[in-house]
Design a protein around this motif. Structure first.
Motif, PDB file in Angstrom:
ATOM      1  N   THR A   1       0.838  -1.194   0.000  1.00 16.81           N
ATOM      2  CA  THR A   1       0.000   0.000   0.000  1.00 16.81           C
ATOM      3  C   THR A   1       0.877   1.250   0.000  1.00 16.81           C
ATOM      4  O   THR A   1       2.093   1.167   0.248  1.00 16.81           O
ATOM      5  N   LEU A   2       0.264   2.377  -0.242  1.00 17.44           N
ATOM      6  CA  LEU A   2       0.975   3.654  -0.230  1.00 17.44           C
ATOM      7  C   LEU A   2       1.641   3.887   1.131  1.00 17.44           C
ATOM      8  O   LEU A   2       2.650   4.577   1.220  1.00 17.44           O
ATOM      9  N   GLN A   3       1.090   3.282   2.178  1.00 14.61           N
ATOM     10  CA  GLN A   3       1.655   3.405   3.529  1.00 14.61           C
ATOM     11  C   GLN A   3       2.716   2.333   3.812  1.00 14.61           C
ATOM     12  O   GLN A   3       3.205   2.222   4.926  1.00 14.61           O
ATOM     13  N   GLY A   4       3.053   1.503   2.792  1.00 14.68           N
ATOM     14  CA  GLY A   4       4.110   0.499   2.940  1.00 14.68           C
ATOM     15  C   GLY A   4       3.667  -0.809   3.557  1.00 14.68           C
ATOM     16  O   GLY A   4       4.495  -1.649   3.898  1.00 14.68           O
TER      17      GLY A   4
ATOM     18  N   GLY B   1       6.082  12.513  -7.775  1.00 13.93           N
ATOM     19  CA  GLY B   1       6.257  12.661  -6.328  1.00 13.93           C
ATOM     20  C   GLY B   1       6.463  11.373  -5.566  1.00 13.93           C
ATOM     21  O   GLY B   1       6.404  10.273  -6.102  1.00 13.93           O
ATOM     22  N   ASP B   2       6.665  11.560  -4.268  1.00 13.97           N
ATOM     23  CA  ASP B   2       6.788  10.430  -3.354  1.00 13.97           C
ATOM     24  C   ASP B   2       5.401  10.101  -2.785  1.00 13.97           C
ATOM     25  O   ASP B   2       4.401  10.724  -3.153  1.00 13.97           O
ATOM     26  N   SER B   3       5.363   9.139  -1.890  1.00 16.52           N
ATOM     27  CA  SER B   3       4.085   8.692  -1.323  1.00 16.52           C
ATOM     28  C   SER B   3       3.308   9.834  -0.676  1.00 16.52           C
ATOM     29  O   SER B   3       2.086   9.906  -0.799  1.00 16.52           O
ATOM     30  N   LYS B   4       4.012  10.755  -0.017  1.00 13.64           N
ATOM     31  CA  LYS B   4       3.334  11.865   0.661  1.00 13.64           C
ATOM     32  C   LYS B   4       2.642  12.797  -0.335  1.00 13.64           C
ATOM     33  O   LYS B   4       1.505  13.204  -0.131  1.00 13.64           O
TER      34      LYS B   4
ATOM     35  N   VAL C   1     -10.343  10.480  -2.450  1.00 20.38           N
ATOM     36  CA  VAL C   1     -10.190   9.045  -2.720  1.00 20.38           C
ATOM     37  C   VAL C   1     -10.148   8.248  -1.423  1.00 20.38           C
ATOM     38  O   VAL C   1      -9.358   8.536  -0.529  1.00 20.38           O
ATOM     39  N   SER C   2     -11.018   7.245  -1.332  1.00 15.64           N
ATOM     40  CA  SER C   2     -11.034   6.392  -0.145  1.00 15.64           C
ATOM     41  C   SER C   2     -10.716   4.932  -0.472  1.00 15.64           C
ATOM     42  O   SER C   2     -10.555   4.130   0.430  1.00 15.64           O
ATOM     43  N   PHE C   3     -10.615   4.597  -1.759  1.00 10.10           N
ATOM     44  CA  PHE C   3     -10.250   3.223  -2.114  1.00 10.10           C
ATOM     45  C   PHE C   3      -8.733   3.048  -1.988  1.00 10.10           C
ATOM     46  O   PHE C   3      -7.986   4.033  -1.981  1.00 10.10           O
ATOM     47  N   PRO C   4      -8.248   1.813  -1.855  1.00 13.14           N
ATOM     48  CA  PRO C   4      -6.819   1.577  -1.631  1.00 13.14           C
ATOM     49  C   PRO C   4      -5.929   2.042  -2.785  1.00 13.14           C
ATOM     50  O   PRO C   4      -6.216   1.790  -3.949  1.00 13.14           O
ATOM     51  N   ILE C   5      -4.847   2.716  -2.417  1.00 15.12           N
ATOM     52  CA  ILE C   5      -3.820   3.141  -3.366  1.00 15.12           C
ATOM     53  C   ILE C   5      -2.509   2.489  -2.926  1.00 15.12           C
ATOM     54  O   ILE C   5      -2.215   2.392  -1.731  1.00 15.12           O
ATOM     55  N   PHE C   6      -1.729   2.087  -3.898  1.00  7.81           N
ATOM     56  CA  PHE C   6      -0.517   1.320  -3.633  1.00  7.81           C
ATOM     57  C   PHE C   6       0.734   2.137  -3.938  1.00  7.81           C
ATOM     58  O   PHE C   6       0.660   3.235  -4.488  1.00  7.81           O
ATOM     59  N   GLU C   7       1.887   1.582  -3.576  1.00 12.11           N
ATOM     60  CA  GLU C   7       3.152   2.240  -3.869  1.00 12.11           C
ATOM     61  C   GLU C   7       3.316   2.416  -5.370  1.00 12.11           C
ATOM     62  O   GLU C   7       2.798   1.634  -6.162  1.00 12.11           O
ATOM     63  N   LYS C   8       4.070   3.434  -5.739  1.00 18.99           N
ATOM     64  CA  LYS C   8       4.347   3.712  -7.144  1.00 18.99           C
ATOM     65  C   LYS C   8       5.075   2.516  -7.760  1.00 18.99           C
ATOM     66  O   LYS C   8       5.998   1.957  -7.157  1.00 18.99           O
ATOM     67  N   ILE C   9       4.623   2.118  -8.948  1.00 17.37           N
ATOM     68  CA  ILE C   9       5.164   0.932  -9.616  1.00 17.37           C
ATOM     69  C   ILE C   9       5.412   1.231 -11.095  1.00 17.37           C
ATOM     70  O   ILE C   9       5.028   2.278 -11.609  1.00 17.37           O
ATOM     71  N   ASP C  10       6.034   0.257 -11.775  1.00 16.59           N
ATOM     72  CA  ASP C  10       6.137   0.270 -13.235  1.00 16.59           C
ATOM     73  C   ASP C  10       5.086  -0.682 -13.786  1.00 16.59           C
ATOM     74  O   ASP C  10       4.856  -1.768 -13.231  1.00 16.59           O
ATOM     75  N   VAL C  11       4.464  -0.275 -14.897  1.00 13.53           N
ATOM     76  CA  VAL C  11       3.464  -1.128 -15.542  1.00 13.53           C
ATOM     77  C   VAL C  11       3.978  -1.697 -16.867  1.00 13.53           C
ATOM     78  O   VAL C  11       3.353  -2.574 -17.448  1.00 13.53           O
TER      79      VAL C  11
END
Length: 157
Positions: free
Chosen positions: A11-14, A73-76, A87-97
């Motif tokens: 998750t964005l919070q690790g 940007g970073d997670s913050k 947004v209240s649905f789950p967001i994850f760490e930045k990734i490559d697609v």
């Protein structure tokens, strides 16, 4: 058991997130960016989520900086953009697609639902719908607004 439920992400919070927790839910997975022309789609995705989450809809957002560096940007700072859109649905760490460092979630989705131009993601806000059994059903282009997906989502909930 579907291969989908073996996937994991942070998750964005690790925090570790196991896709096994999504069993029995209809899921939309989307690669996102906070400085993209399609960023206002966060609003439409949130409206879908609020309307159908009690019927088993889950939305997972994956920030990605591979398209014109529109998620620098970073997670913050990503979190700040999400707050602006409510947004209240789950967001994850930045990734490559795309490319050699493609996250396993997107390797799986691209293999199961290749786009019209092949096995890659064309742009931010490509949306994938996975059914209650973990089967990828449909891929929506970045230009498809979330509200245009509603009839399809209702049909698979």
């Amino acid at each position: 058991m579907s291969e989908f439920y073996n996937l994991k992400a942070k998750t964005l919070q690790g925090k570790d997130f196991s896709f096994e927790s999504l069993k029995g839910k209809t899921v939309i997975i989307v690669n996102t960016a906070s400085k993209c022309g399609f960023t206002p789609q966060y609003d439409g995705l949130e409206k879908l989520y609020q309307k159908y989450k009690n019927e088993g809809l889950e939305i997972l957002g994956f920030p990605c900086n591979q398209f014109l560096k529109q998620e620098p940007g970073d997670s913050k700072s990503i979190d700040g953009c999400l707050i602006n859109y409510g947004v209240s649905f789950p967001i994850f760490e930045k990734i490559d697609v795309n490319g050699s460092k493609t996250h396993p979630v997107f390797k799986f989705l691209k293999r199961k639902l290749p786009g019209i131009f092949g096995n890659f993601i064309k742009w931010n806000f490509t949306k994938f719908v996975i059914d209650k059994n973990g089967k990828p059903l449909k891929r929506f282009a970045p230009i498809t607004k979330p509200e245009e997906m509603e009839t399809f989502i209702k049909s698979v909930l």
